[in-house]
Write an enzyme that holds these catalytic residues in place. Structure first.
Site, mmCIF file in Angstrom:
data_model
loop_
_atom_site.group_PDB
_atom_site.id
_atom_site.type_symbol
_atom_site.label_atom_id
_atom_site.label_comp_id
_atom_site.label_asym_id
_atom_site.label_seq_id
_atom_site.Cartn_x
_atom_site.Cartn_y
_atom_site.Cartn_z
ATOM 1 N N ARG A 16 1.347 -6.439 12.563
ATOM 2 C CA ARG A 16 0.730 -5.812 13.730
ATOM 3 C C ARG A 16 0.592 -6.816 14.875
ATOM 4 O O ARG A 16 0.645 -6.442 16.048
ATOM 5 C CB ARG A 16 -0.634 -5.218 13.362
ATOM 6 N N ARG A 25 0.835 -1.205 0.000
ATOM 7 C CA ARG A 25 0.000 0.000 0.000
ATOM 8 C C ARG A 25 0.863 1.245 0.000
ATOM 9 O O ARG A 25 1.848 1.320 0.736
ATOM 10 C CB ARG A 25 -0.908 0.019 1.247
ATOM 11 N N GLU A 50 -6.235 -1.029 15.297
ATOM 12 C CA GLU A 50 -6.809 -1.979 14.342
ATOM 13 C C GLU A 50 -5.821 -3.083 13.959
ATOM 14 O O GLU A 50 -4.674 -2.819 13.607
ATOM 15 C CB GLU A 50 -7.242 -1.218 13.088
ATOM 16 N N ARG A 101 2.429 0.832 10.326
ATOM 17 C CA ARG A 101 1.946 1.229 9.004
ATOM 18 C C ARG A 101 3.091 1.160 8.010
ATOM 19 O O ARG A 101 3.923 2.045 7.932
ATOM 20 C CB ARG A 101 1.385 2.652 9.080
#
Length: 419
Positions: free
Chosen positions: A393, A265, A352, A280
RNA sequence: GGAGAGGUGGCCGAGCGGUCGAAGGCGGCUCCCUGCUAAGGAGUUGAGCGGGUUUCCCCGCUCCGAGGGUUCAAAUCCCUCCCUCUCCGCCA
């Protein structure tokens, strides 16, 4: 993609529901309706012309056989004239259709009536919590400190190789990453009935259109140069599109797929957010869950899907909570979404780690995934997807939640047999 | 990357300028035959879009790998691309 018939027959309902996401969609619906009308008028005119042309063309064949050369020649001229008109109309229609498709593909899914109305993540609703965040008798460190001190996370060299938001992992970290992938895949295939799949991570544009990333979110994707291929941002893309343009048999449903893939991403628009650590990244590992089901089962399946993803955190004994996204925070393709958020001690909050969505027939309509019922009628399937889980994560959560005063961290019990 | 062969309905497979949405077979469905089953017989059986009627009936358009072209007319002829198979080359 929404059903144009629904927009046509019930524009106010569609506008009302979409306005819970963003007020701007109302105008878009009006535009679609206008273009749709234009489009259908053209189709009607064009088809009438073609019917006429086909009729005459058939006659010509007959006339020639009967030796009526002159009449045939006259008929030819007639068709010629019609063809000119048809050509022109076809060009017009192509234009209108292009506009129509782009617009229709740019409208997000309608939120399910049960979804709480709200503007942004502030208004998401907590559904349940599991586990107690640990009380530390020392100041818990962020995972990047732990990782760098242990020499298992290397942000500098990640940046050297590929730039910011890329990381190198050594030894223990790399191995836990691999162990987590195995643990997750084993759980979902052995206990939850999923089929393990291995997929390409480079896909064609129409595949990304099928799941909703294109045409609107191209700036979030990596595209390879010289070839019309994109790196997948999630395995949801490859798994859901496995049955693109297929008509499945009713008895084949439901289908449960799970895959480990790296995900890519660009994180456009997230400048300055979560820049430190591995929360991230431009490239990260994820084990994805995808379900292809009959419409009447999809909401049951969504509840099950969330629990299947939660199970991973329970096995790892990581505290988490489940939140339901409000309308304003809902992803483009989703009708309803639950996020699972894991406890991150250094940030003193939940972050998240999984997102589980029912897209109903939104993706199925784009990707043309259908099934034939017992009466022989075709219907769109419902598609669901969820992370089970984001692997990086999960590693981060383990490092932080299991950290020791001496700067190291322990391993969750279940993971030991995978190391 | 090079040479050759090929891509037709759920599957197999014929068609190689008009009568082709497409023979034939298999499979599916319905019915008949039958004590039951097997076998046999008859019929039926693709998708999308638009319109009419408003329900499951009719009409039209489109679809024979994809996109262009020739022609009054293309599954059929020509061009480009994609994919599959065989052989060679290269390669983890």
């Amino acid at each position: 993609m929404l059903d144009i018939k629904l927009i046509r027959s019930n524009p106010d309902f569609v506008k009302e529901r979409l306005s819970t996401r963003d007020k701007a969609y109302s105008k878009m619906i009006d535009e679609i309706l206008a273009v749709d009308e234009e489009r259908r008028a053209l189709i009607k005119e064009l088809e009438d012309l073609k019917a006429e042309k086909n009729r005459i063309s058939k006659q010509i064949g007959v006339l020639f056989r009967e030796g009526k050369k002159e009449e045939a020649e006259k008929a030819k001229e007639e068709v010629h004239a019609k063809n000119k008109k048809i050509d022109q109309l076809e060009r017009e229609l192509k234009d209108v259709e292009k506009r129509f498709n782009y617009l229709l593909l740019s409208v997000p899914n309608i939120p399910h009536p049960s979804v709480p109305v709200g503007e942004d993540e502030e208004e998401n609703v907590e559904i349940r919590r599991w586990g107690e965040p640990r009380r530390f008798d020392f100041e818990p460190l962020p995972h990047w400190d732990i990782g760098e001190k242990m020499g298992i996370l290397d942000f500098e060299r990640g940046a050297k190789l590929s730039g910011s938001r890329f990381t190198v992992m050594y030894g223990y970290a790399a191995k836990i990453e691999r162990a987590l992938i195995s643990l997750m895949l084993d759980l979902h295939t052995k206990k939850h009935g999923y089929t393990e799949v291995w997929t390409p991570v480079l896909v064609k544009p129409e595949i990304l259109t099928g799941t909703g990333q294109l045409p609107k979110f191209e700036e979030d994707l990596y595209k390879v140069c010289d070839e019309d291929l994109y790196l997948i941002p999630t395995a949801e893309v490859s798994l859901t599109n496995l049955h693109a343009n297929e008509i499945l048999k009713e008895e084949e449903l439901p289908k449960y797929y799970t895959a480990y893939t790296p995900c890519f991403r660009r994180e456009a628009g997230s400048h300055g957010k979560d820049v430190r650590g591995i929360l991230r990244q431009h490239q990260f590992d994820k084990v994805e869950l995808v379900k292809i089901v009959k419409p009447e089962d999809s909401y049951n399946e969504l509840e099950k899907l969330v629990k299947e993803a939660e199970k991973v955190l329970q096995l790892l004994e990581l505290p988490y909570r489940v939140v339901e996204l409000c309308t304003g925070d809902l992803g483009f393709s989703a009708s309803k979404t639950y996020d699972i958020e894991v406890w991150v001690p250094s940030q003193n909050r939940y972050r998240e780690i999984s997102s589980c969505s029912n897209t109903e027939d939104f993706q199925a309509r784009r990707a043309k995934i259908r099934y034939k019922d017992k009466e022989g009628k075709n219907h769109f399937v419902h598609t669901l997807n969820g992370s089970g889980l984001a692997v990086g994560r999960t590693l981060l959560a383990i490092m932080e939640n299991y950290q020791r005063k001496d700067g190291g961290f322990d391993l969750p019990e279940v993971l030991k047999k995978y190391m």
